[in-house]
Write a protein that holds these residues in place. Structure first.
Motif, PDB file in Angstrom:
ATOM      1  N   ILE A  83     -27.273 -37.992  81.309  1.00 49.85           N
ATOM      2  CA  ILE A  83     -27.901 -37.537  82.548  1.00 49.85           C
ATOM      3  C   ILE A  83     -29.390 -37.852  82.539  1.00 49.85           C
ATOM      4  O   ILE A  83     -29.955 -38.305  83.542  1.00 49.85           O
ATOM      5  N   TRP A  84     -30.029 -37.645  81.393  1.00 42.96           N
ATOM      6  CA  TRP A  84     -31.453 -37.935  81.286  1.00 42.96           C
ATOM      7  C   TRP A  84     -31.721 -39.431  81.467  1.00 42.96           C
ATOM      8  O   TRP A  84     -32.693 -39.837  82.105  1.00 42.96           O
ATOM      9  N   THR A  85     -30.838 -40.265  80.932  1.00 39.14           N
ATOM     10  CA  THR A  85     -31.002 -41.707  81.063  1.00 39.14           C
ATOM     11  C   THR A  85     -30.898 -42.144  82.519  1.00 39.14           C
ATOM     12  O   THR A  85     -31.618 -43.060  82.960  1.00 39.14           O
ATOM     13  N   GLN A  86     -30.044 -41.471  83.290  1.00 37.99           N
ATOM     14  CA  GLN A  86     -29.795 -41.872  84.673  1.00 37.99           C
ATOM     15  C   GLN A  86     -30.689 -41.146  85.682  1.00 37.99           C
ATOM     16  O   GLN A  86     -30.591 -41.404  86.879  1.00 37.99           O
ATOM     17  N   ALA A  87     -31.546 -40.246  85.221  1.00 36.55           N
ATOM     18  CA  ALA A  87     -32.286 -39.367  86.139  1.00 36.55           C
ATOM     19  C   ALA A  87     -33.597 -39.958  86.604  1.00 36.55           C
ATOM     20  O   ALA A  87     -34.497 -39.232  86.973  1.00 36.55           O
ATOM     21  N   ARG A  88     -33.737 -41.263  86.606  1.00 40.70           N
ATOM     22  CA  ARG A  88     -35.003 -41.873  87.000  1.00 40.70           C
ATOM     23  C   ARG A  88     -34.770 -42.952  88.054  1.00 40.70           C
ATOM     24  O   ARG A  88     -33.738 -43.594  88.077  1.00 40.70           O
ATOM     25  N   GLY A  89     -35.753 -43.123  88.902  1.00 40.70           N
ATOM     26  CA  GLY A  89     -35.737 -44.231  89.831  1.00 40.70           C
ATOM     27  C   GLY A  89     -34.850 -44.063  91.043  1.00 40.70           C
ATOM     28  O   GLY A  89     -34.540 -45.050  91.713  1.00 40.70           O
ATOM     29  N   ASP A  90     -34.438 -42.842  91.367  1.00 41.65           N
ATOM     30  CA  ASP A  90     -33.571 -42.628  92.511  1.00 41.65           C
ATOM     31  C   ASP A  90     -34.363 -41.952  93.623  1.00 41.65           C
ATOM     32  O   ASP A  90     -34.873 -40.837  93.453  1.00 41.65           O
ATOM     33  N   ALA A  91     -34.433 -42.597  94.781  1.00 35.83           N
ATOM     34  CA  ALA A  91     -35.221 -42.058  95.887  1.00 35.83           C
ATOM     35  C   ALA A  91     -34.653 -40.744  96.390  1.00 35.83           C
ATOM     36  O   ALA A  91     -35.414 -39.828  96.750  1.00 35.83           O
ATOM     37  N   PHE A  92     -33.334 -40.607  96.415  1.00 41.38           N
ATOM     38  CA  PHE A  92     -32.726 -39.376  96.924  1.00 41.38           C
ATOM     39  C   PHE A  92     -33.140 -38.181  96.084  1.00 41.38           C
ATOM     40  O   PHE A  92     -33.560 -37.147  96.609  1.00 41.38           O
ATOM     41  N   ARG A  93     -33.031 -38.299  94.757  1.00 42.44           N
ATOM     42  CA  ARG A  93     -33.386 -37.172  93.898  1.00 42.44           C
ATOM     43  C   ARG A  93     -34.878 -36.882  93.944  1.00 42.44           C
ATOM     44  O   ARG A  93     -35.309 -35.728  93.840  1.00 42.44           O
ATOM     45  N   ALA A  94     -35.687 -37.927  94.112  1.00 42.02           N
ATOM     46  CA  ALA A  94     -37.130 -37.700  94.219  1.00 42.02           C
ATOM     47  C   ALA A  94     -37.467 -36.910  95.482  1.00 42.02           C
ATOM     48  O   ALA A  94     -38.204 -35.909  95.426  1.00 42.02           O
ATOM     49  N   ILE A  95     -36.907 -37.324  96.633  1.00 45.73           N
ATOM     50  CA  ILE A  95     -37.179 -36.621  97.890  1.00 45.73           C
ATOM     51  C   ILE A  95     -36.616 -35.206  97.840  1.00 45.73           C
ATOM     52  O   ILE A  95     -37.238 -34.255  98.332  1.00 45.73           O
ATOM     53  N   ALA A  96     -35.436 -35.034  97.236  1.00 48.88           N
ATOM     54  CA  ALA A  96     -34.858 -33.692  97.119  1.00 48.88           C
ATOM     55  C   ALA A  96     -35.759 -32.781  96.298  1.00 48.88           C
ATOM     56  O   ALA A  96     -35.940 -31.602  96.628  1.00 48.88           O
ATOM     57  N   THR A  97     -36.331 -33.317  95.219  1.00 46.86           N
ATOM     58  CA  THR A  97     -37.247 -32.519  94.391  1.00 46.86           C
ATOM     59  C   THR A  97     -38.496 -32.160  95.164  1.00 46.86           C
ATOM     60  O   THR A  97     -38.958 -31.009  95.127  1.00 46.86           O
ATOM     61  N   TYR A  98     -39.076 -33.130  95.885  1.00 45.99           N
ATOM     62  CA  TYR A  98     -40.269 -32.841  96.687  1.00 45.99           C
ATOM     63  C   TYR A  98     -39.972 -31.772  97.732  1.00 45.99           C
ATOM     64  O   TYR A  98     -40.772 -30.839  97.939  1.00 45.99           O
TER      65      TYR A  98
END
Length: 455
Positions: A83-98
Motif C-alpha cells: 500500500i505504501w509503494t502504491q500510495a504516491r502520484g495519484d491525483a484522486f487521493r491527493a485531492i481527497a486528502t486536501y
C-alpha cells in the motif's frame, strides 16, 4: 524553492501514518502468518457489515461500533508495504486528502473543539472524519477484485429487499396506527427511518442489483435476485420519494448510455411499469385505507389521503422546507471572505445557516452544505474529486465495468436535494458513504489498478 503542497501533506500526514501502520502490520502478519487473501477477507467483512447495516442495524451507534471494532483487525491484516509503494502520484487521493483536511482544519481554526452551547461538538465530526478515512482505505483495498464486490452487492441487495418486505408487512398490515399506502419507511432503522433516506438507500441497492444481474448465472440465485428487484421497485414507489425516483431515472439514463438501448430495455420496462402500476392502483389503495380506518377505528396519516393519485401528489407536493433552508444558508455568509472559506462544519455560524425546524437539522444538499461548510474552496475540491471519480468510472464502464458509473450517477443525483456532508461517516442522514463515497472510491481504485490497460 518550497516543496509542492502534495509533498508536504504526504510527508507530514500520510507518511507517518502509513509507516506506523506498516510496522505494526508487518509484525502482526509475521507472527500470525496472515496472507493477502486473509487481509482482503477481513476488509470485505467490514464492508459487508457496514453496507448491510445501512438497512438492518437499528441506529447510527451500531454502525459506528461495527467500524470501530473491525477497523483495527482489518488494518493489522493489510499489506501496508504494498500500500505504501502504491500510495504516491495519484491525483484522486491527493485531492481527497486536501478536501478532507481543508474541511476539518477550517472548522478547527474557526471554532476549536468546544462550542459553548453544544459542548464538544467537534469530537463527533473528527471521529466521523477518521472513520470515513478508514472506510475509504478499506474500500480502496477491496476494489482490486471487482468480481468479489458482485457478491457484496448481492448481499446488500438482499438485505435491502428483506428490510423492505418486513417493513411493508409491519407498517401496512400489523401496526394499528399505520395504514396501507402511507409513505414507507425502513422499520429496522430507528423503528421507521425517514422515507426520503429509505427511498434513496433502497434505490441504490436496486440499481446495484440491476448492474450485476447479467453476471448471475445460477438459477436459484437469479430467482432470488429477481424477487429482490420486484420488492425494491415496489418499496421505492411506496416511499413516494421524489429524489429517489429522480436518481433512478438518472441512473437508468447512465445505464442506457454505457450499455445501449437493447441491454437496458428490461430495467426501463420494469421501472416505468412499476410507476404506472403504482399510479393506476391508487384508487384501490385508497379504498383499502378506508376499510382499514373503518375496521380499526383509527385516523389515517395525513399523507395517506393522497394515495388515490400518488404521482400527482408527488408532483404537487411542496419543497419540504428546502427553500427556507437554502435561503438561510445563503444569508449565513455575513462577511465576504466567508464565501471563499465557508463558515465551518460546526459552531454557531453553521447552526445559524440551518432551518430552525427540528426536522431540518442539516442542509439537505451535499453541494449547498459543502459550500456553507468549506466555501468555494471546499466546493471546488469536492467537484474536482467527483469529476475525477466520474471520469474514471466512465473509463471502467467502457471496459464493461459499468456498475460504479451507474451507482455514482445515482448517488450524485440523489444527494442534490439531500445529504449533509462528504467528510464524515457519522453525518445526520448517514447515507452519503453508501451513495457516493463507496462507488467513488471503488471506481477510482479499480481504475488506478488498471490504468495501463485503460489508457
Amino acid at each position: 524553492m518550497p516543496p509542492p503542497a502534495e509533498a508536504v501533506v504526504t510527508q507530514c500526514v500520510a507518511e507517518p501514518v502509513l509507516r506506523t501502520g506498516w510496522w505494526w502490520s508487518r509484525l502482526w502478519r509475521r507472527h500470525a502468518r496472515i496472507d493477502d487473501a486473509t487481509a482482503l477477507n477481513a476488509c470485505r467483512i467490514l464492508l459487508l457489515g457496514y453496507l448491510c447495516g445501512q438497512y438492518l442495524m437499528y441506529n447510527d451507534f451500531l454502525r459506528g461500533l461495527w467500524m470501530l471494532a473491525l477497523v483495527p483487525l482489518a488494518f493489522v491484516c493489510m499489506p501496508w508495504t504494498a500500500i505504501w509503494t502504491q500510495a504516491r502520484g495519484d491525483a484522486f487521493r491527493a485531492i481527497a486528502t486536501y478536501f478532507l483536511c481543508w474541511m476539518t482544519v477550517r472548522s478547527l481554526f474557526g471554532y476549536g473543539m468546544v462550542d459553548g452551547r453544544d459542548g464538544m461538538i467537534a469530537t463527533g465530526w473528527l471521529l466521523g472524519g477518521v472513520l470515513l478515512a478508514c472506510f475509504a482505505i478499506v474500500t480502496w483495498h477491496v476494489a482490486q477484485d471487482l468480481r468479489s464486490l458482485d457478491r457484496l452487492g448481492l448481499w446488500t441487495g438482499y438485505s435491502a429487499a428483506f428490510s423492505a418486505a418486513v417493513s411493508i408487512v409491519i407498517f401496512y398490515g400489523m401496526l394499528p396506527n399505520h395504514v396501507f399506502g402511507e409513505r414507507l419507511t425502513n422499520w429496522f432503522v430507528h423503528g421507521g427511518l425517514n422515507s426520503v433516506t429509505t427511498g434513496l438507500t433502497y434505490g441504490f441497492a436496486l440499481m446495484w442489483l440491476w448492474c450485476i444481474r447479467d453476471r448471475v448465472a445460477a438459477p436459484r440465485e437469479r430467482l432470488l435476485l429477481n424477487i429482490s428487484l420486484i420488492i425494491l421497485l415496489a418499496a421505492v414507489c411506496f416511499t413516494r420519494c421524489r429524489g429517489a425516483l429522480l436518481a433512478l431515472l438518472a441512473a437508468h439514463v447512465a445505464l442506457t448510455f454505457v450499455r445501449g438501448v437493447r441491454r437496458s430495455t428490461l430495467p426501463w420496462v420494469a421501472l416505468l411499469g412499476a410507476i404506472t402500476l403504482f399510479q393506476i392502483t391508487g384508487p384501490s389503495v385508497a379504498r383499502l385505507v378506508n376499510w382499514q380506518v373503518a375496521t380499526r377505528a383509527i385516523s389515517p396519516p395525513v399523507e395517506a389521503s393522497h394515495t388515490s393519485a400518488p404521482i400527482q401528489e408527488m408532483l404537487t407536493r411542496w419543497d419540504g422546507g428546502r427553500t427556507e433552508i437554502y435561503a438561510r444558508a445563503m444569508r449565513g455568509f455575513i462577511d465576504p471572505h466567508e464565501w471563499l472559506i465557508g463558515v465551518g462544519q460546526w459552531g454557531p455560524a453553521e447552526i445559524f445557516t440551518r432551518s430552525l425546524s427540528y426536522m431540518h437539522m442539516h442542509h439537505h444538499s451535499i453541494f449547498i452544505a459543502t459550500l456553507v461548510h468549506g466555501g468555494l474552496i471546499g466546493l471546488g475540491l469536492m467537484l474536482t474529486l467527483l469529476f475525477i471519480g466520474l471520469k474514471r468510472a466512465h473509463s471502467l464502464a467502457r471496459a464493461s465495468e459499468d456498475t460504479w458509473f451507474v451507482l455514482l450517477v445515482f448517488g450524485c443525483t440523489g444527494l442534490i436535494f439531500d445529504g449533509q456532508t462528504l467528510t464524515s461517516l457519522l453525518s445526520i442522514p448517514q447515507m452519503e458513504p453508501l451513495l457516493i463515497t463507496f462507488p467513488l472510491v471503488t471506481a477510482a481504485s479499480a481504475w488506478w489498478k488498471r490504468r495501463d490497460a485503460l489508457a
